[in-house]
Motif scaffolding. Structure first.
Motif, PDB file in Angstrom:
ATOM      1  N   MET A   1      17.460  52.148 -18.159  1.00 53.98           N
ATOM      2  CA  MET A   1      17.845  52.293 -16.761  1.00 53.98           C
ATOM      3  C   MET A   1      17.649  53.745 -16.322  1.00 53.98           C
ATOM      4  O   MET A   1      17.882  54.674 -17.090  1.00 53.98           O
ATOM      5  CB  MET A   1      19.309  51.885 -16.559  1.00 53.98           C
ATOM      6  N   ARG A   2      17.229  53.891 -15.073  1.00 54.13           N
ATOM      7  CA  ARG A   2      17.104  55.224 -14.507  1.00 54.13           C
ATOM      8  C   ARG A   2      18.480  55.733 -14.096  1.00 54.13           C
ATOM      9  O   ARG A   2      19.430  54.964 -13.984  1.00 54.13           O
ATOM     10  CB  ARG A   2      16.161  55.196 -13.300  1.00 54.13           C
TER      11      ARG A   2
ATOM     12  N   ALA B   1      24.356  53.681  -9.503  1.00 52.74           N
ATOM     13  CA  ALA B   1      24.593  52.570  -8.574  1.00 52.74           C
ATOM     14  C   ALA B   1      25.465  51.502  -9.220  1.00 52.74           C
ATOM     15  O   ALA B   1      26.340  50.910  -8.562  1.00 52.74           O
ATOM     16  CB  ALA B   1      23.256  51.979  -8.123  1.00 52.74           C
ATOM     17  N   LEU B   2      25.246  51.245 -10.510  1.00 53.31           N
ATOM     18  CA  LEU B   2      26.063  50.269 -11.218  1.00 53.31           C
ATOM     19  C   LEU B   2      27.523  50.737 -11.294  1.00 53.31           C
ATOM     20  O   LEU B   2      28.458  49.947 -11.080  1.00 53.31           O
ATOM     21  CB  LEU B   2      25.509  50.050 -12.628  1.00 53.31           C
ATOM     22  N   LEU B   3      27.737  52.020 -11.559  1.00 55.04           N
ATOM     23  CA  LEU B   3      29.103  52.550 -11.617  1.00 55.04           C
ATOM     24  C   LEU B   3      29.782  52.449 -10.258  1.00 55.04           C
ATOM     25  O   LEU B   3      30.961  52.088 -10.175  1.00 55.04           O
ATOM     26  CB  LEU B   3      29.069  54.008 -12.085  1.00 55.04           C
TER      27      LEU B   3
ATOM     28  N   GLY C   1      23.864  59.633 -19.454  1.00 58.87           N
ATOM     29  CA  GLY C   1      22.876  59.184 -20.416  1.00 58.87           C
ATOM     30  C   GLY C   1      23.042  57.721 -20.764  1.00 58.87           C
ATOM     31  O   GLY C   1      23.968  57.044 -20.303  1.00 58.87           O
ATOM     32  N   GLN C   2      22.142  57.224 -21.591  1.00 63.54           N
ATOM     33  CA  GLN C   2      22.149  55.844 -22.053  1.00 63.54           C
ATOM     34  C   GLN C   2      21.834  55.830 -23.537  1.00 63.54           C
ATOM     35  O   GLN C   2      20.876  56.483 -23.972  1.00 63.54           O
ATOM     36  CB  GLN C   2      21.122  55.004 -21.278  1.00 63.54           C
ATOM     37  N   VAL C   3      22.628  55.113 -24.307  1.00 64.87           N
ATOM     38  CA  VAL C   3      22.404  55.053 -25.747  1.00 64.87           C
ATOM     39  C   VAL C   3      22.201  53.607 -26.155  1.00 64.87           C
ATOM     40  O   VAL C   3      22.819  52.686 -25.587  1.00 64.87           O
ATOM     41  CB  VAL C   3      23.586  55.682 -26.526  1.00 64.87           C
ATOM     42  N   HIS C   4      21.360  53.409 -27.134  1.00 64.51           N
ATOM     43  CA  HIS C   4      21.048  52.092 -27.677  1.00 64.51           C
ATOM     44  C   HIS C   4      20.619  51.114 -26.584  1.00 64.51           C
ATOM     45  O   HIS C   4      20.801  49.900 -26.737  1.00 64.51           O
ATOM     46  CB  HIS C   4      22.232  51.536 -28.469  1.00 64.51           C
TER      47      HIS C   4
END
Length: 636
Positions: free
Chosen positions: A593-594, A600-602, A452-455
């Motif tokens: 971000m999807r 991919a970033l990780l 997930g993504q927060v803020h």
């Protein structure tokens, strides 16, 4: 009007008379060079004990070492015939005087004991194997007779009333606390240099056995195991947990030790310990090399932590260039500096995305609740759920892949938060298991899988045994920066020609020193050439810097060349520009971000060196272990 010389008294002849000083004055002058403070006396005495082959050394001090310093060791000892000779100037058993470069011991000048006896009350009791013990006393430079004594073995050196013979020196002493701290630092440095020797430091102020200030038992094992154990006891377990082992060799010079990760940095250079052939030194050239190795990872107000040992043939280094032997001079300083910089950068690159554990510790500390005034009447003890229960729970909490008819609350999971700005759960492109299906394999990737993504700035990823919180902007900024540096290294630095070359007037020596490095500067886009006696002409500057004050830049480079032998200021300027470009070209905070973008970033972080910290040395991610998270909620 005539002016009298301040150095010539009017009641003496106009021509100064040369006199031979007596031995007492000579020893007191020598003591001013060798014995600066009580810590200096401790250093000299402990080094003598190490040179004597001691396995255990005990140091007792009172009132910051001003009234008592006692060093006890189990070394080889001295005979009754050797004691008077040991109190004579320039009498030593460590060299024969034929070669002052082939030195394998801490001491070699034979100045420490007579200097201490000249300014204090010194008593030495010693007993070699197979002989009787003997004792000698020296007070204010006056040597007493050798007397029989009682001692099982080794040597006991007792120094009382330091500087009583030179009371003016006492006025320059610091507080007892400050002097005690300096003594502790000296003992710890020597303890790091000799892991196989046991050290004990006691404060016996007020009499009695006193209290143990520092204790470190002898370490066993190979070089790195013994050193790691000793550093854990001296610097703490956090340092060794977040330090990288260093072992490199080049042209007969070997570098070993431990260097901490950039995210384990300090606000001052208090955790930098450097040794040359086992001797603790405070050499600005070595410290400069250490700073240069971390230059690309730390901001100017942060300092690296490291314990480094440089070992080489004694013929390649001169340790007799400083009264306290705290500075050295290498025959080839460029070789040593290059070895330190390259070895540390290689180790940091191999560390990859690793960040220090102290980051997670600070995070957990910030998350812990404040203690309450009244104790809890009881506490729930919760068992960890089984794998099948976790699988069913994950399924119930999974985000919905597409709009679905209303379902019971237990089936919606976090779907109701999917549109909130401060927290989103994203779709993970994988087949959702059925409640009856076996639990999926644990996540083995170092940075896990994005959940997930927060803020709109922080990525939450699940790992095999915990979770990872990633600052998307800081992480991508580092990735872009490393790509730009790689491109610059492969393609070179583009230069822009000046319409009118700028001529800079220098001294002939400065001009020659600068032109010696003209080829290195040209590779970084700065083209200079001689322009007459004592002048250089700047014809090209790095294009990426834009409009630049060429004269100021050249003078900065010259100052570094004069002080350190090489210049990193131009490289630092170029990398600062690349850092700013990376900052503007990276993923911004607030961008959604999807799932595939986050994953991919990780993956790119895992494959990129130095991705554990941003361009300013701050961490790009925080890893929290499942056991620590459960402890926060009282589940353990």
């Amino acid at each position: 009007m005539t002016m009298s010389s301040p150095k010539i008294s009017t009641d003496q002849p106009l021509r100064p008379v040369i006199r031979q000083l007596d031995s007492g004055a000579i020893n007191r002058i020598a003591a001013g060079e060798v014995v600066e403070r009580p810590a200096s006396a401790v250093k000299e005495l402990v080094e003598n004990a190490v040179d004597a082959g001691a396995r255990r050394i005990e140091v007792c001090v009172a009132d910051g070492g001003k009234t008592l310093i006692r060093v006890t060791d189990d070394g080889c000892g001295m005979s009754a015939e050797d004691l008077p000779l040991a109190m004579s100037r320039h009498a030593t058993s460590k060299i024969d005087g034929s070669d002052l470069l082939n030195i394998h011991t801490f001491g070699f000048r034979g100045e420490a004991l007579p200097s201490l006896g000249a300014v204090g009350r010194l008593t030495i009791t010693s007993r070699p194997v197979g002989e009787d013990a003997a004792q000698i006393t020296v007070a204010g430079g006056d040597m007493g007779p050798v007397k029989p004594a009682a001692l099982s073995g080794g040597t006991v050196v007792e120094l009382r009333d330091l500087f009583y013979a030179t009371p003016a020196r006492l006025k320059f002493m610091r507080s007892d606390r400050a002097e005690s701290q300096a003594i502790s630092d000296v003992v710890k440095r020597l303890a790091m240099a000799e892991p196989s020797i046991g050290f004990t430091l006691r404060d016996v102020t007020g009499g009695g056995a006193g209290r143990v200030v520092f204790r470190s038992d002898p370490e066993t094992g190979d070089l790195f195991d013994a050193l790691r154990g000793r550093l854990s006891g001296v610097l703490g377990g956090e340092f060794t947990e977040n330090a990288l082992a260093i072992d490199a060799e080049r042209e007969g010079v070997r570098l070993t030790g431990y260097a901490a990760l950039p995210t384990y940095s300090r606000g001052a250079a208090v955790s930098q310990y450097l040794f040359v052939n086992g001797r603790p030194v405070r050499d600005k050239q070595l410290i400069g090399a250490l700073r240069a190795a971390y230059m690309d990872f730390l901001s100017r107000d942060r300092h690296p932590a490291a314990v480094l040992f440089v070992d080489c043939d004694p013929q390649k280094v001169d340790v007799n260039v400083h009264p306290a032997k705290s500075e050295v001079r290498f025959r080839d300083p460029g070789l040593v500096r290059g070895l330190i910089v390259s070895a540390l950068r290689h180790a940091l690159a191999e560390a990859g995305h690793r960040a220090s554990t102290t980051v997670a510790g600070a995070t957990l500390g910030a998350m812990r609740a404040e203690p309450v005034a009244t104790p809890r009447p009881f506490q729930y003890q919760m068992d960890r759920p089984s794998a099948a229960a976790r699988s069913a729970s994950y399924y119930g909490q999974a985000p919905m892949m597409q709009p679905a008819p209303p379902a019971p609350a237990r089936d919606t999971g976090f779907a109701e938060f999917s549109t909130a700005y401060s927290g989103r759960v994203v779709d993970i492109p994988q087949a959702a298991p059925t409640p009856e299906a076996p639990a999926p394999d644990p996540v083995h990737l170092p940075l896990g899988v994005a959940r997930g993504q927060v803020h709109e700035n922080y990525i939450i990823a699940q790992t095999r045994d915990g979770m990872v919180i990633v600052d998307q902007h800081a992480a991508h900024e580092r990735l872009v920066y490393e790509k730009l540096k790689k491109q610059m290294a492969e393609n070179g630095v583009a230069a822009q020609a000046l319409l009118i070359p700028e001529v800079i007037d220098l001294s002939e020596s400065d001009s020659a020193r600068l032109l010696e490095h003209a080829d290195d500067l040209a590779r970084m886009g700065l083209s200079i050439e001689s322009f007459g006696a004592g002048a250089v002409a700047v014809r090209e500057t790095p294009a990426i810097l834009g409009n630049v004050d060429a004269k100021a830049m050249v003078l900065d480079i010259l100052d570094e060349l004069t002080d350190q032998g090489e210049s990193l200021s131009l490289q630092a300027r170029l990398e600062a520009i690349l850092s700013r470009v990376a900052c503007h070209g990276s993923i911004r905070s607030g961008r959604r971000m999807r799932a595939e973008e986050m994953d991919a970033l990780l993956r790119e972080m895992e494959a990129t060196p130095h991705s554990g910290q941003c361009n300013h040395g701050r961490p790009t991610y925080v890893e929290l272990k499942l056991s620590d998270i459960e402890r926060l909620f009282g589940r353990t």
